[in-house]
Scaffold this motif. Sequence first.
Motif, PDB file in Angstrom:
ATOM      1  N   ALA A  63      18.090  -2.198   5.730  1.00  0.00           N
ATOM      2  CA  ALA A  63      17.820  -0.764   5.561  1.00  0.00           C
ATOM      3  C   ALA A  63      17.412  -0.133   6.887  1.00  0.00           C
ATOM      4  N   VAL A  64      16.530  -0.807   7.631  1.00  0.00           N
ATOM      5  CA  VAL A  64      16.092  -0.268   8.927  1.00  0.00           C
ATOM      6  C   VAL A  64      17.252  -0.258   9.910  1.00  0.00           C
ATOM      7  N   MET A  65      18.003  -1.356   9.969  1.00  0.00           N
ATOM      8  CA  MET A  65      19.142  -1.411  10.896  1.00  0.00           C
ATOM      9  C   MET A  65      20.225  -0.406  10.522  1.00  0.00           C
ATOM     10  N   GLY A  66      20.420  -0.185   9.229  1.00  0.00           N
ATOM     11  CA  GLY A  66      21.395   0.818   8.793  1.00  0.00           C
ATOM     12  C   GLY A  66      20.989   2.216   9.226  1.00  0.00           C
ATOM     13  N   ALA A  93       9.923   3.856   8.789  1.00  0.00           N
ATOM     14  CA  ALA A  93      10.173   3.264   7.469  1.00  0.00           C
ATOM     15  C   ALA A  93      10.013   1.745   7.529  1.00  0.00           C
ATOM     16  N   GLY A  94      10.442   1.132   8.636  1.00  0.00           N
ATOM     17  CA  GLY A  94      10.229  -0.308   8.807  1.00  0.00           C
ATOM     18  C   GLY A  94       8.755  -0.659   8.840  1.00  0.00           C
ATOM     19  N   ALA A  95       7.954   0.163   9.502  1.00  0.00           N
ATOM     20  CA  ALA A  95       6.507  -0.060   9.522  1.00  0.00           C
ATOM     21  C   ALA A  95       5.935   0.068   8.116  1.00  0.00           C
ATOM     22  N   PHE A  96       6.403   1.057   7.365  1.00  0.00           N
ATOM     23  CA  PHE A  96       5.914   1.225   6.002  1.00  0.00           C
ATOM     24  C   PHE A  96       6.302   0.040   5.119  1.00  0.00           C
ATOM     25  N   LEU A  97       7.557  -0.424   5.228  1.00  0.00           N
ATOM     26  CA  LEU A  97       7.995  -1.579   4.442  1.00  0.00           C
ATOM     27  C   LEU A  97       7.189  -2.818   4.798  1.00  0.00           C
ATOM     28  N   ARG A  98       6.910  -2.986   6.078  1.00  0.00           N
ATOM     29  CA  ARG A  98       6.129  -4.154   6.525  1.00  0.00           C
ATOM     30  C   ARG A  98       4.722  -4.100   5.961  1.00  0.00           C
ATOM     31  N   TRP A  99       4.176  -2.889   5.819  1.00  0.00           N
ATOM     32  CA  TRP A  99       2.825  -2.725   5.281  1.00  0.00           C
ATOM     33  C   TRP A  99       2.810  -2.884   3.758  1.00  0.00           C
ATOM     34  N   ALA A 100       3.815  -2.320   3.080  1.00  0.00           N
ATOM     35  CA  ALA A 100       3.783  -2.220   1.627  1.00  0.00           C
ATOM     36  C   ALA A 100       4.267  -3.466   0.904  1.00  0.00           C
ATOM     37  N   LEU A 101       5.207  -4.198   1.478  1.00  0.00           N
ATOM     38  CA  LEU A 101       5.799  -5.331   0.776  1.00  0.00           C
ATOM     39  C   LEU A 101       5.181  -6.648   1.229  1.00  0.00           C
ATOM     40  N   VAL A 109       8.616 -10.178  12.297  1.00  0.00           N
ATOM     41  CA  VAL A 109       8.895 -10.872  13.551  1.00  0.00           C
ATOM     42  C   VAL A 109       7.632 -11.516  14.088  1.00  0.00           C
ATOM     43  N   ARG A 110       6.538 -10.782  13.999  1.00  0.00           N
ATOM     44  CA  ARG A 110       5.253 -11.262  14.506  1.00  0.00           C
ATOM     45  C   ARG A 110       4.251 -11.183  13.364  1.00  0.00           C
ATOM     46  N   SER A 111       2.986 -11.094  13.682  1.00  0.00           N
ATOM     47  CA  SER A 111       1.992 -10.927  12.621  1.00  0.00           C
ATOM     48  C   SER A 111       2.160  -9.530  12.019  1.00  0.00           C
ATOM     49  N   ARG A 112       1.627  -9.347  10.826  1.00  0.00           N
ATOM     50  CA  ARG A 112       1.764  -8.059  10.145  1.00  0.00           C
ATOM     51  C   ARG A 112       1.176  -6.926  10.984  1.00  0.00           C
ATOM     52  N   PHE A 113      -0.002  -7.146  11.562  1.00  0.00           N
ATOM     53  CA  PHE A 113      -0.643  -6.113  12.383  1.00  0.00           C
ATOM     54  C   PHE A 113       0.221  -5.745  13.583  1.00  0.00           C
ATOM     55  N   THR A 114       0.754  -6.735  14.277  1.00  0.00           N
ATOM     56  CA  THR A 114       1.566  -6.476  15.464  1.00  0.00           C
ATOM     57  C   THR A 114       2.861  -5.764  15.097  1.00  0.00           C
ATOM     58  N   ASP A 115       3.479  -6.169  13.991  1.00  0.00           N
ATOM     59  CA  ASP A 115       4.702  -5.487  13.552  1.00  0.00           C
ATOM     60  C   ASP A 115       4.421  -4.037  13.179  1.00  0.00           C
ATOM     61  N   LEU A 116       3.334  -3.805  12.448  1.00  0.00           N
ATOM     62  CA  LEU A 116       2.983  -2.425  12.092  1.00  0.00           C
ATOM     63  C   LEU A 116       2.751  -1.582  13.332  1.00  0.00           C
TER      64      LEU A 116
END
Length: 153
Positions: A63-66, A93-101, A109-116
């Motif tokens: 979804a993010v890449m699209g 949106a990728g940050a939101f998905l990483r936080w919500a799911l 790719v990394r820890s949740r905090f770093t990805d966010l």
Amino acid sequence: MTAEAGEPAAGEPRPVPPAAPARPARKSRRFPLITRDTARPEGGGRAAPGAAPAPARQWPLLAVMGGVGLGLLIVALDAFRAGTVLIGLSLLAGAFLRWALPEVGMLAVRSRFTDLLTYGLLGAAIVLLSLMAQPDPWVTIPFLDDVVHFTVR
């Protein structure tokens, strides 16, 4: 064997008791000198069940890449501002998905905090810069205009 005590008769060999399970060696808390494997980032599991086809298991990343791909196509079709806003919103949106799911597949790719932090800051910066782009910026931030004029002189 005699039935009363459960002991072998005089000429019979004694049964060998089952071996106790080997106690695992205490693992050291130090990092090994030679790394043999890489730990999967937290939340890096499949976003869909294992029986689902591969694209369905990686739907957050796709979804993010699209969205980024569509934004690049829009930029190539000469709508710079709309395309770059879409790219930035896709990263947000990728940050939101990483936080919500709990599991996002290869979007982790990394820890949740770093990805966010990474997805959020890059997405916000791209959106802000695309809204400030010349000519006819949609957003004007006066002190940033002064900083640019000061550094370019």
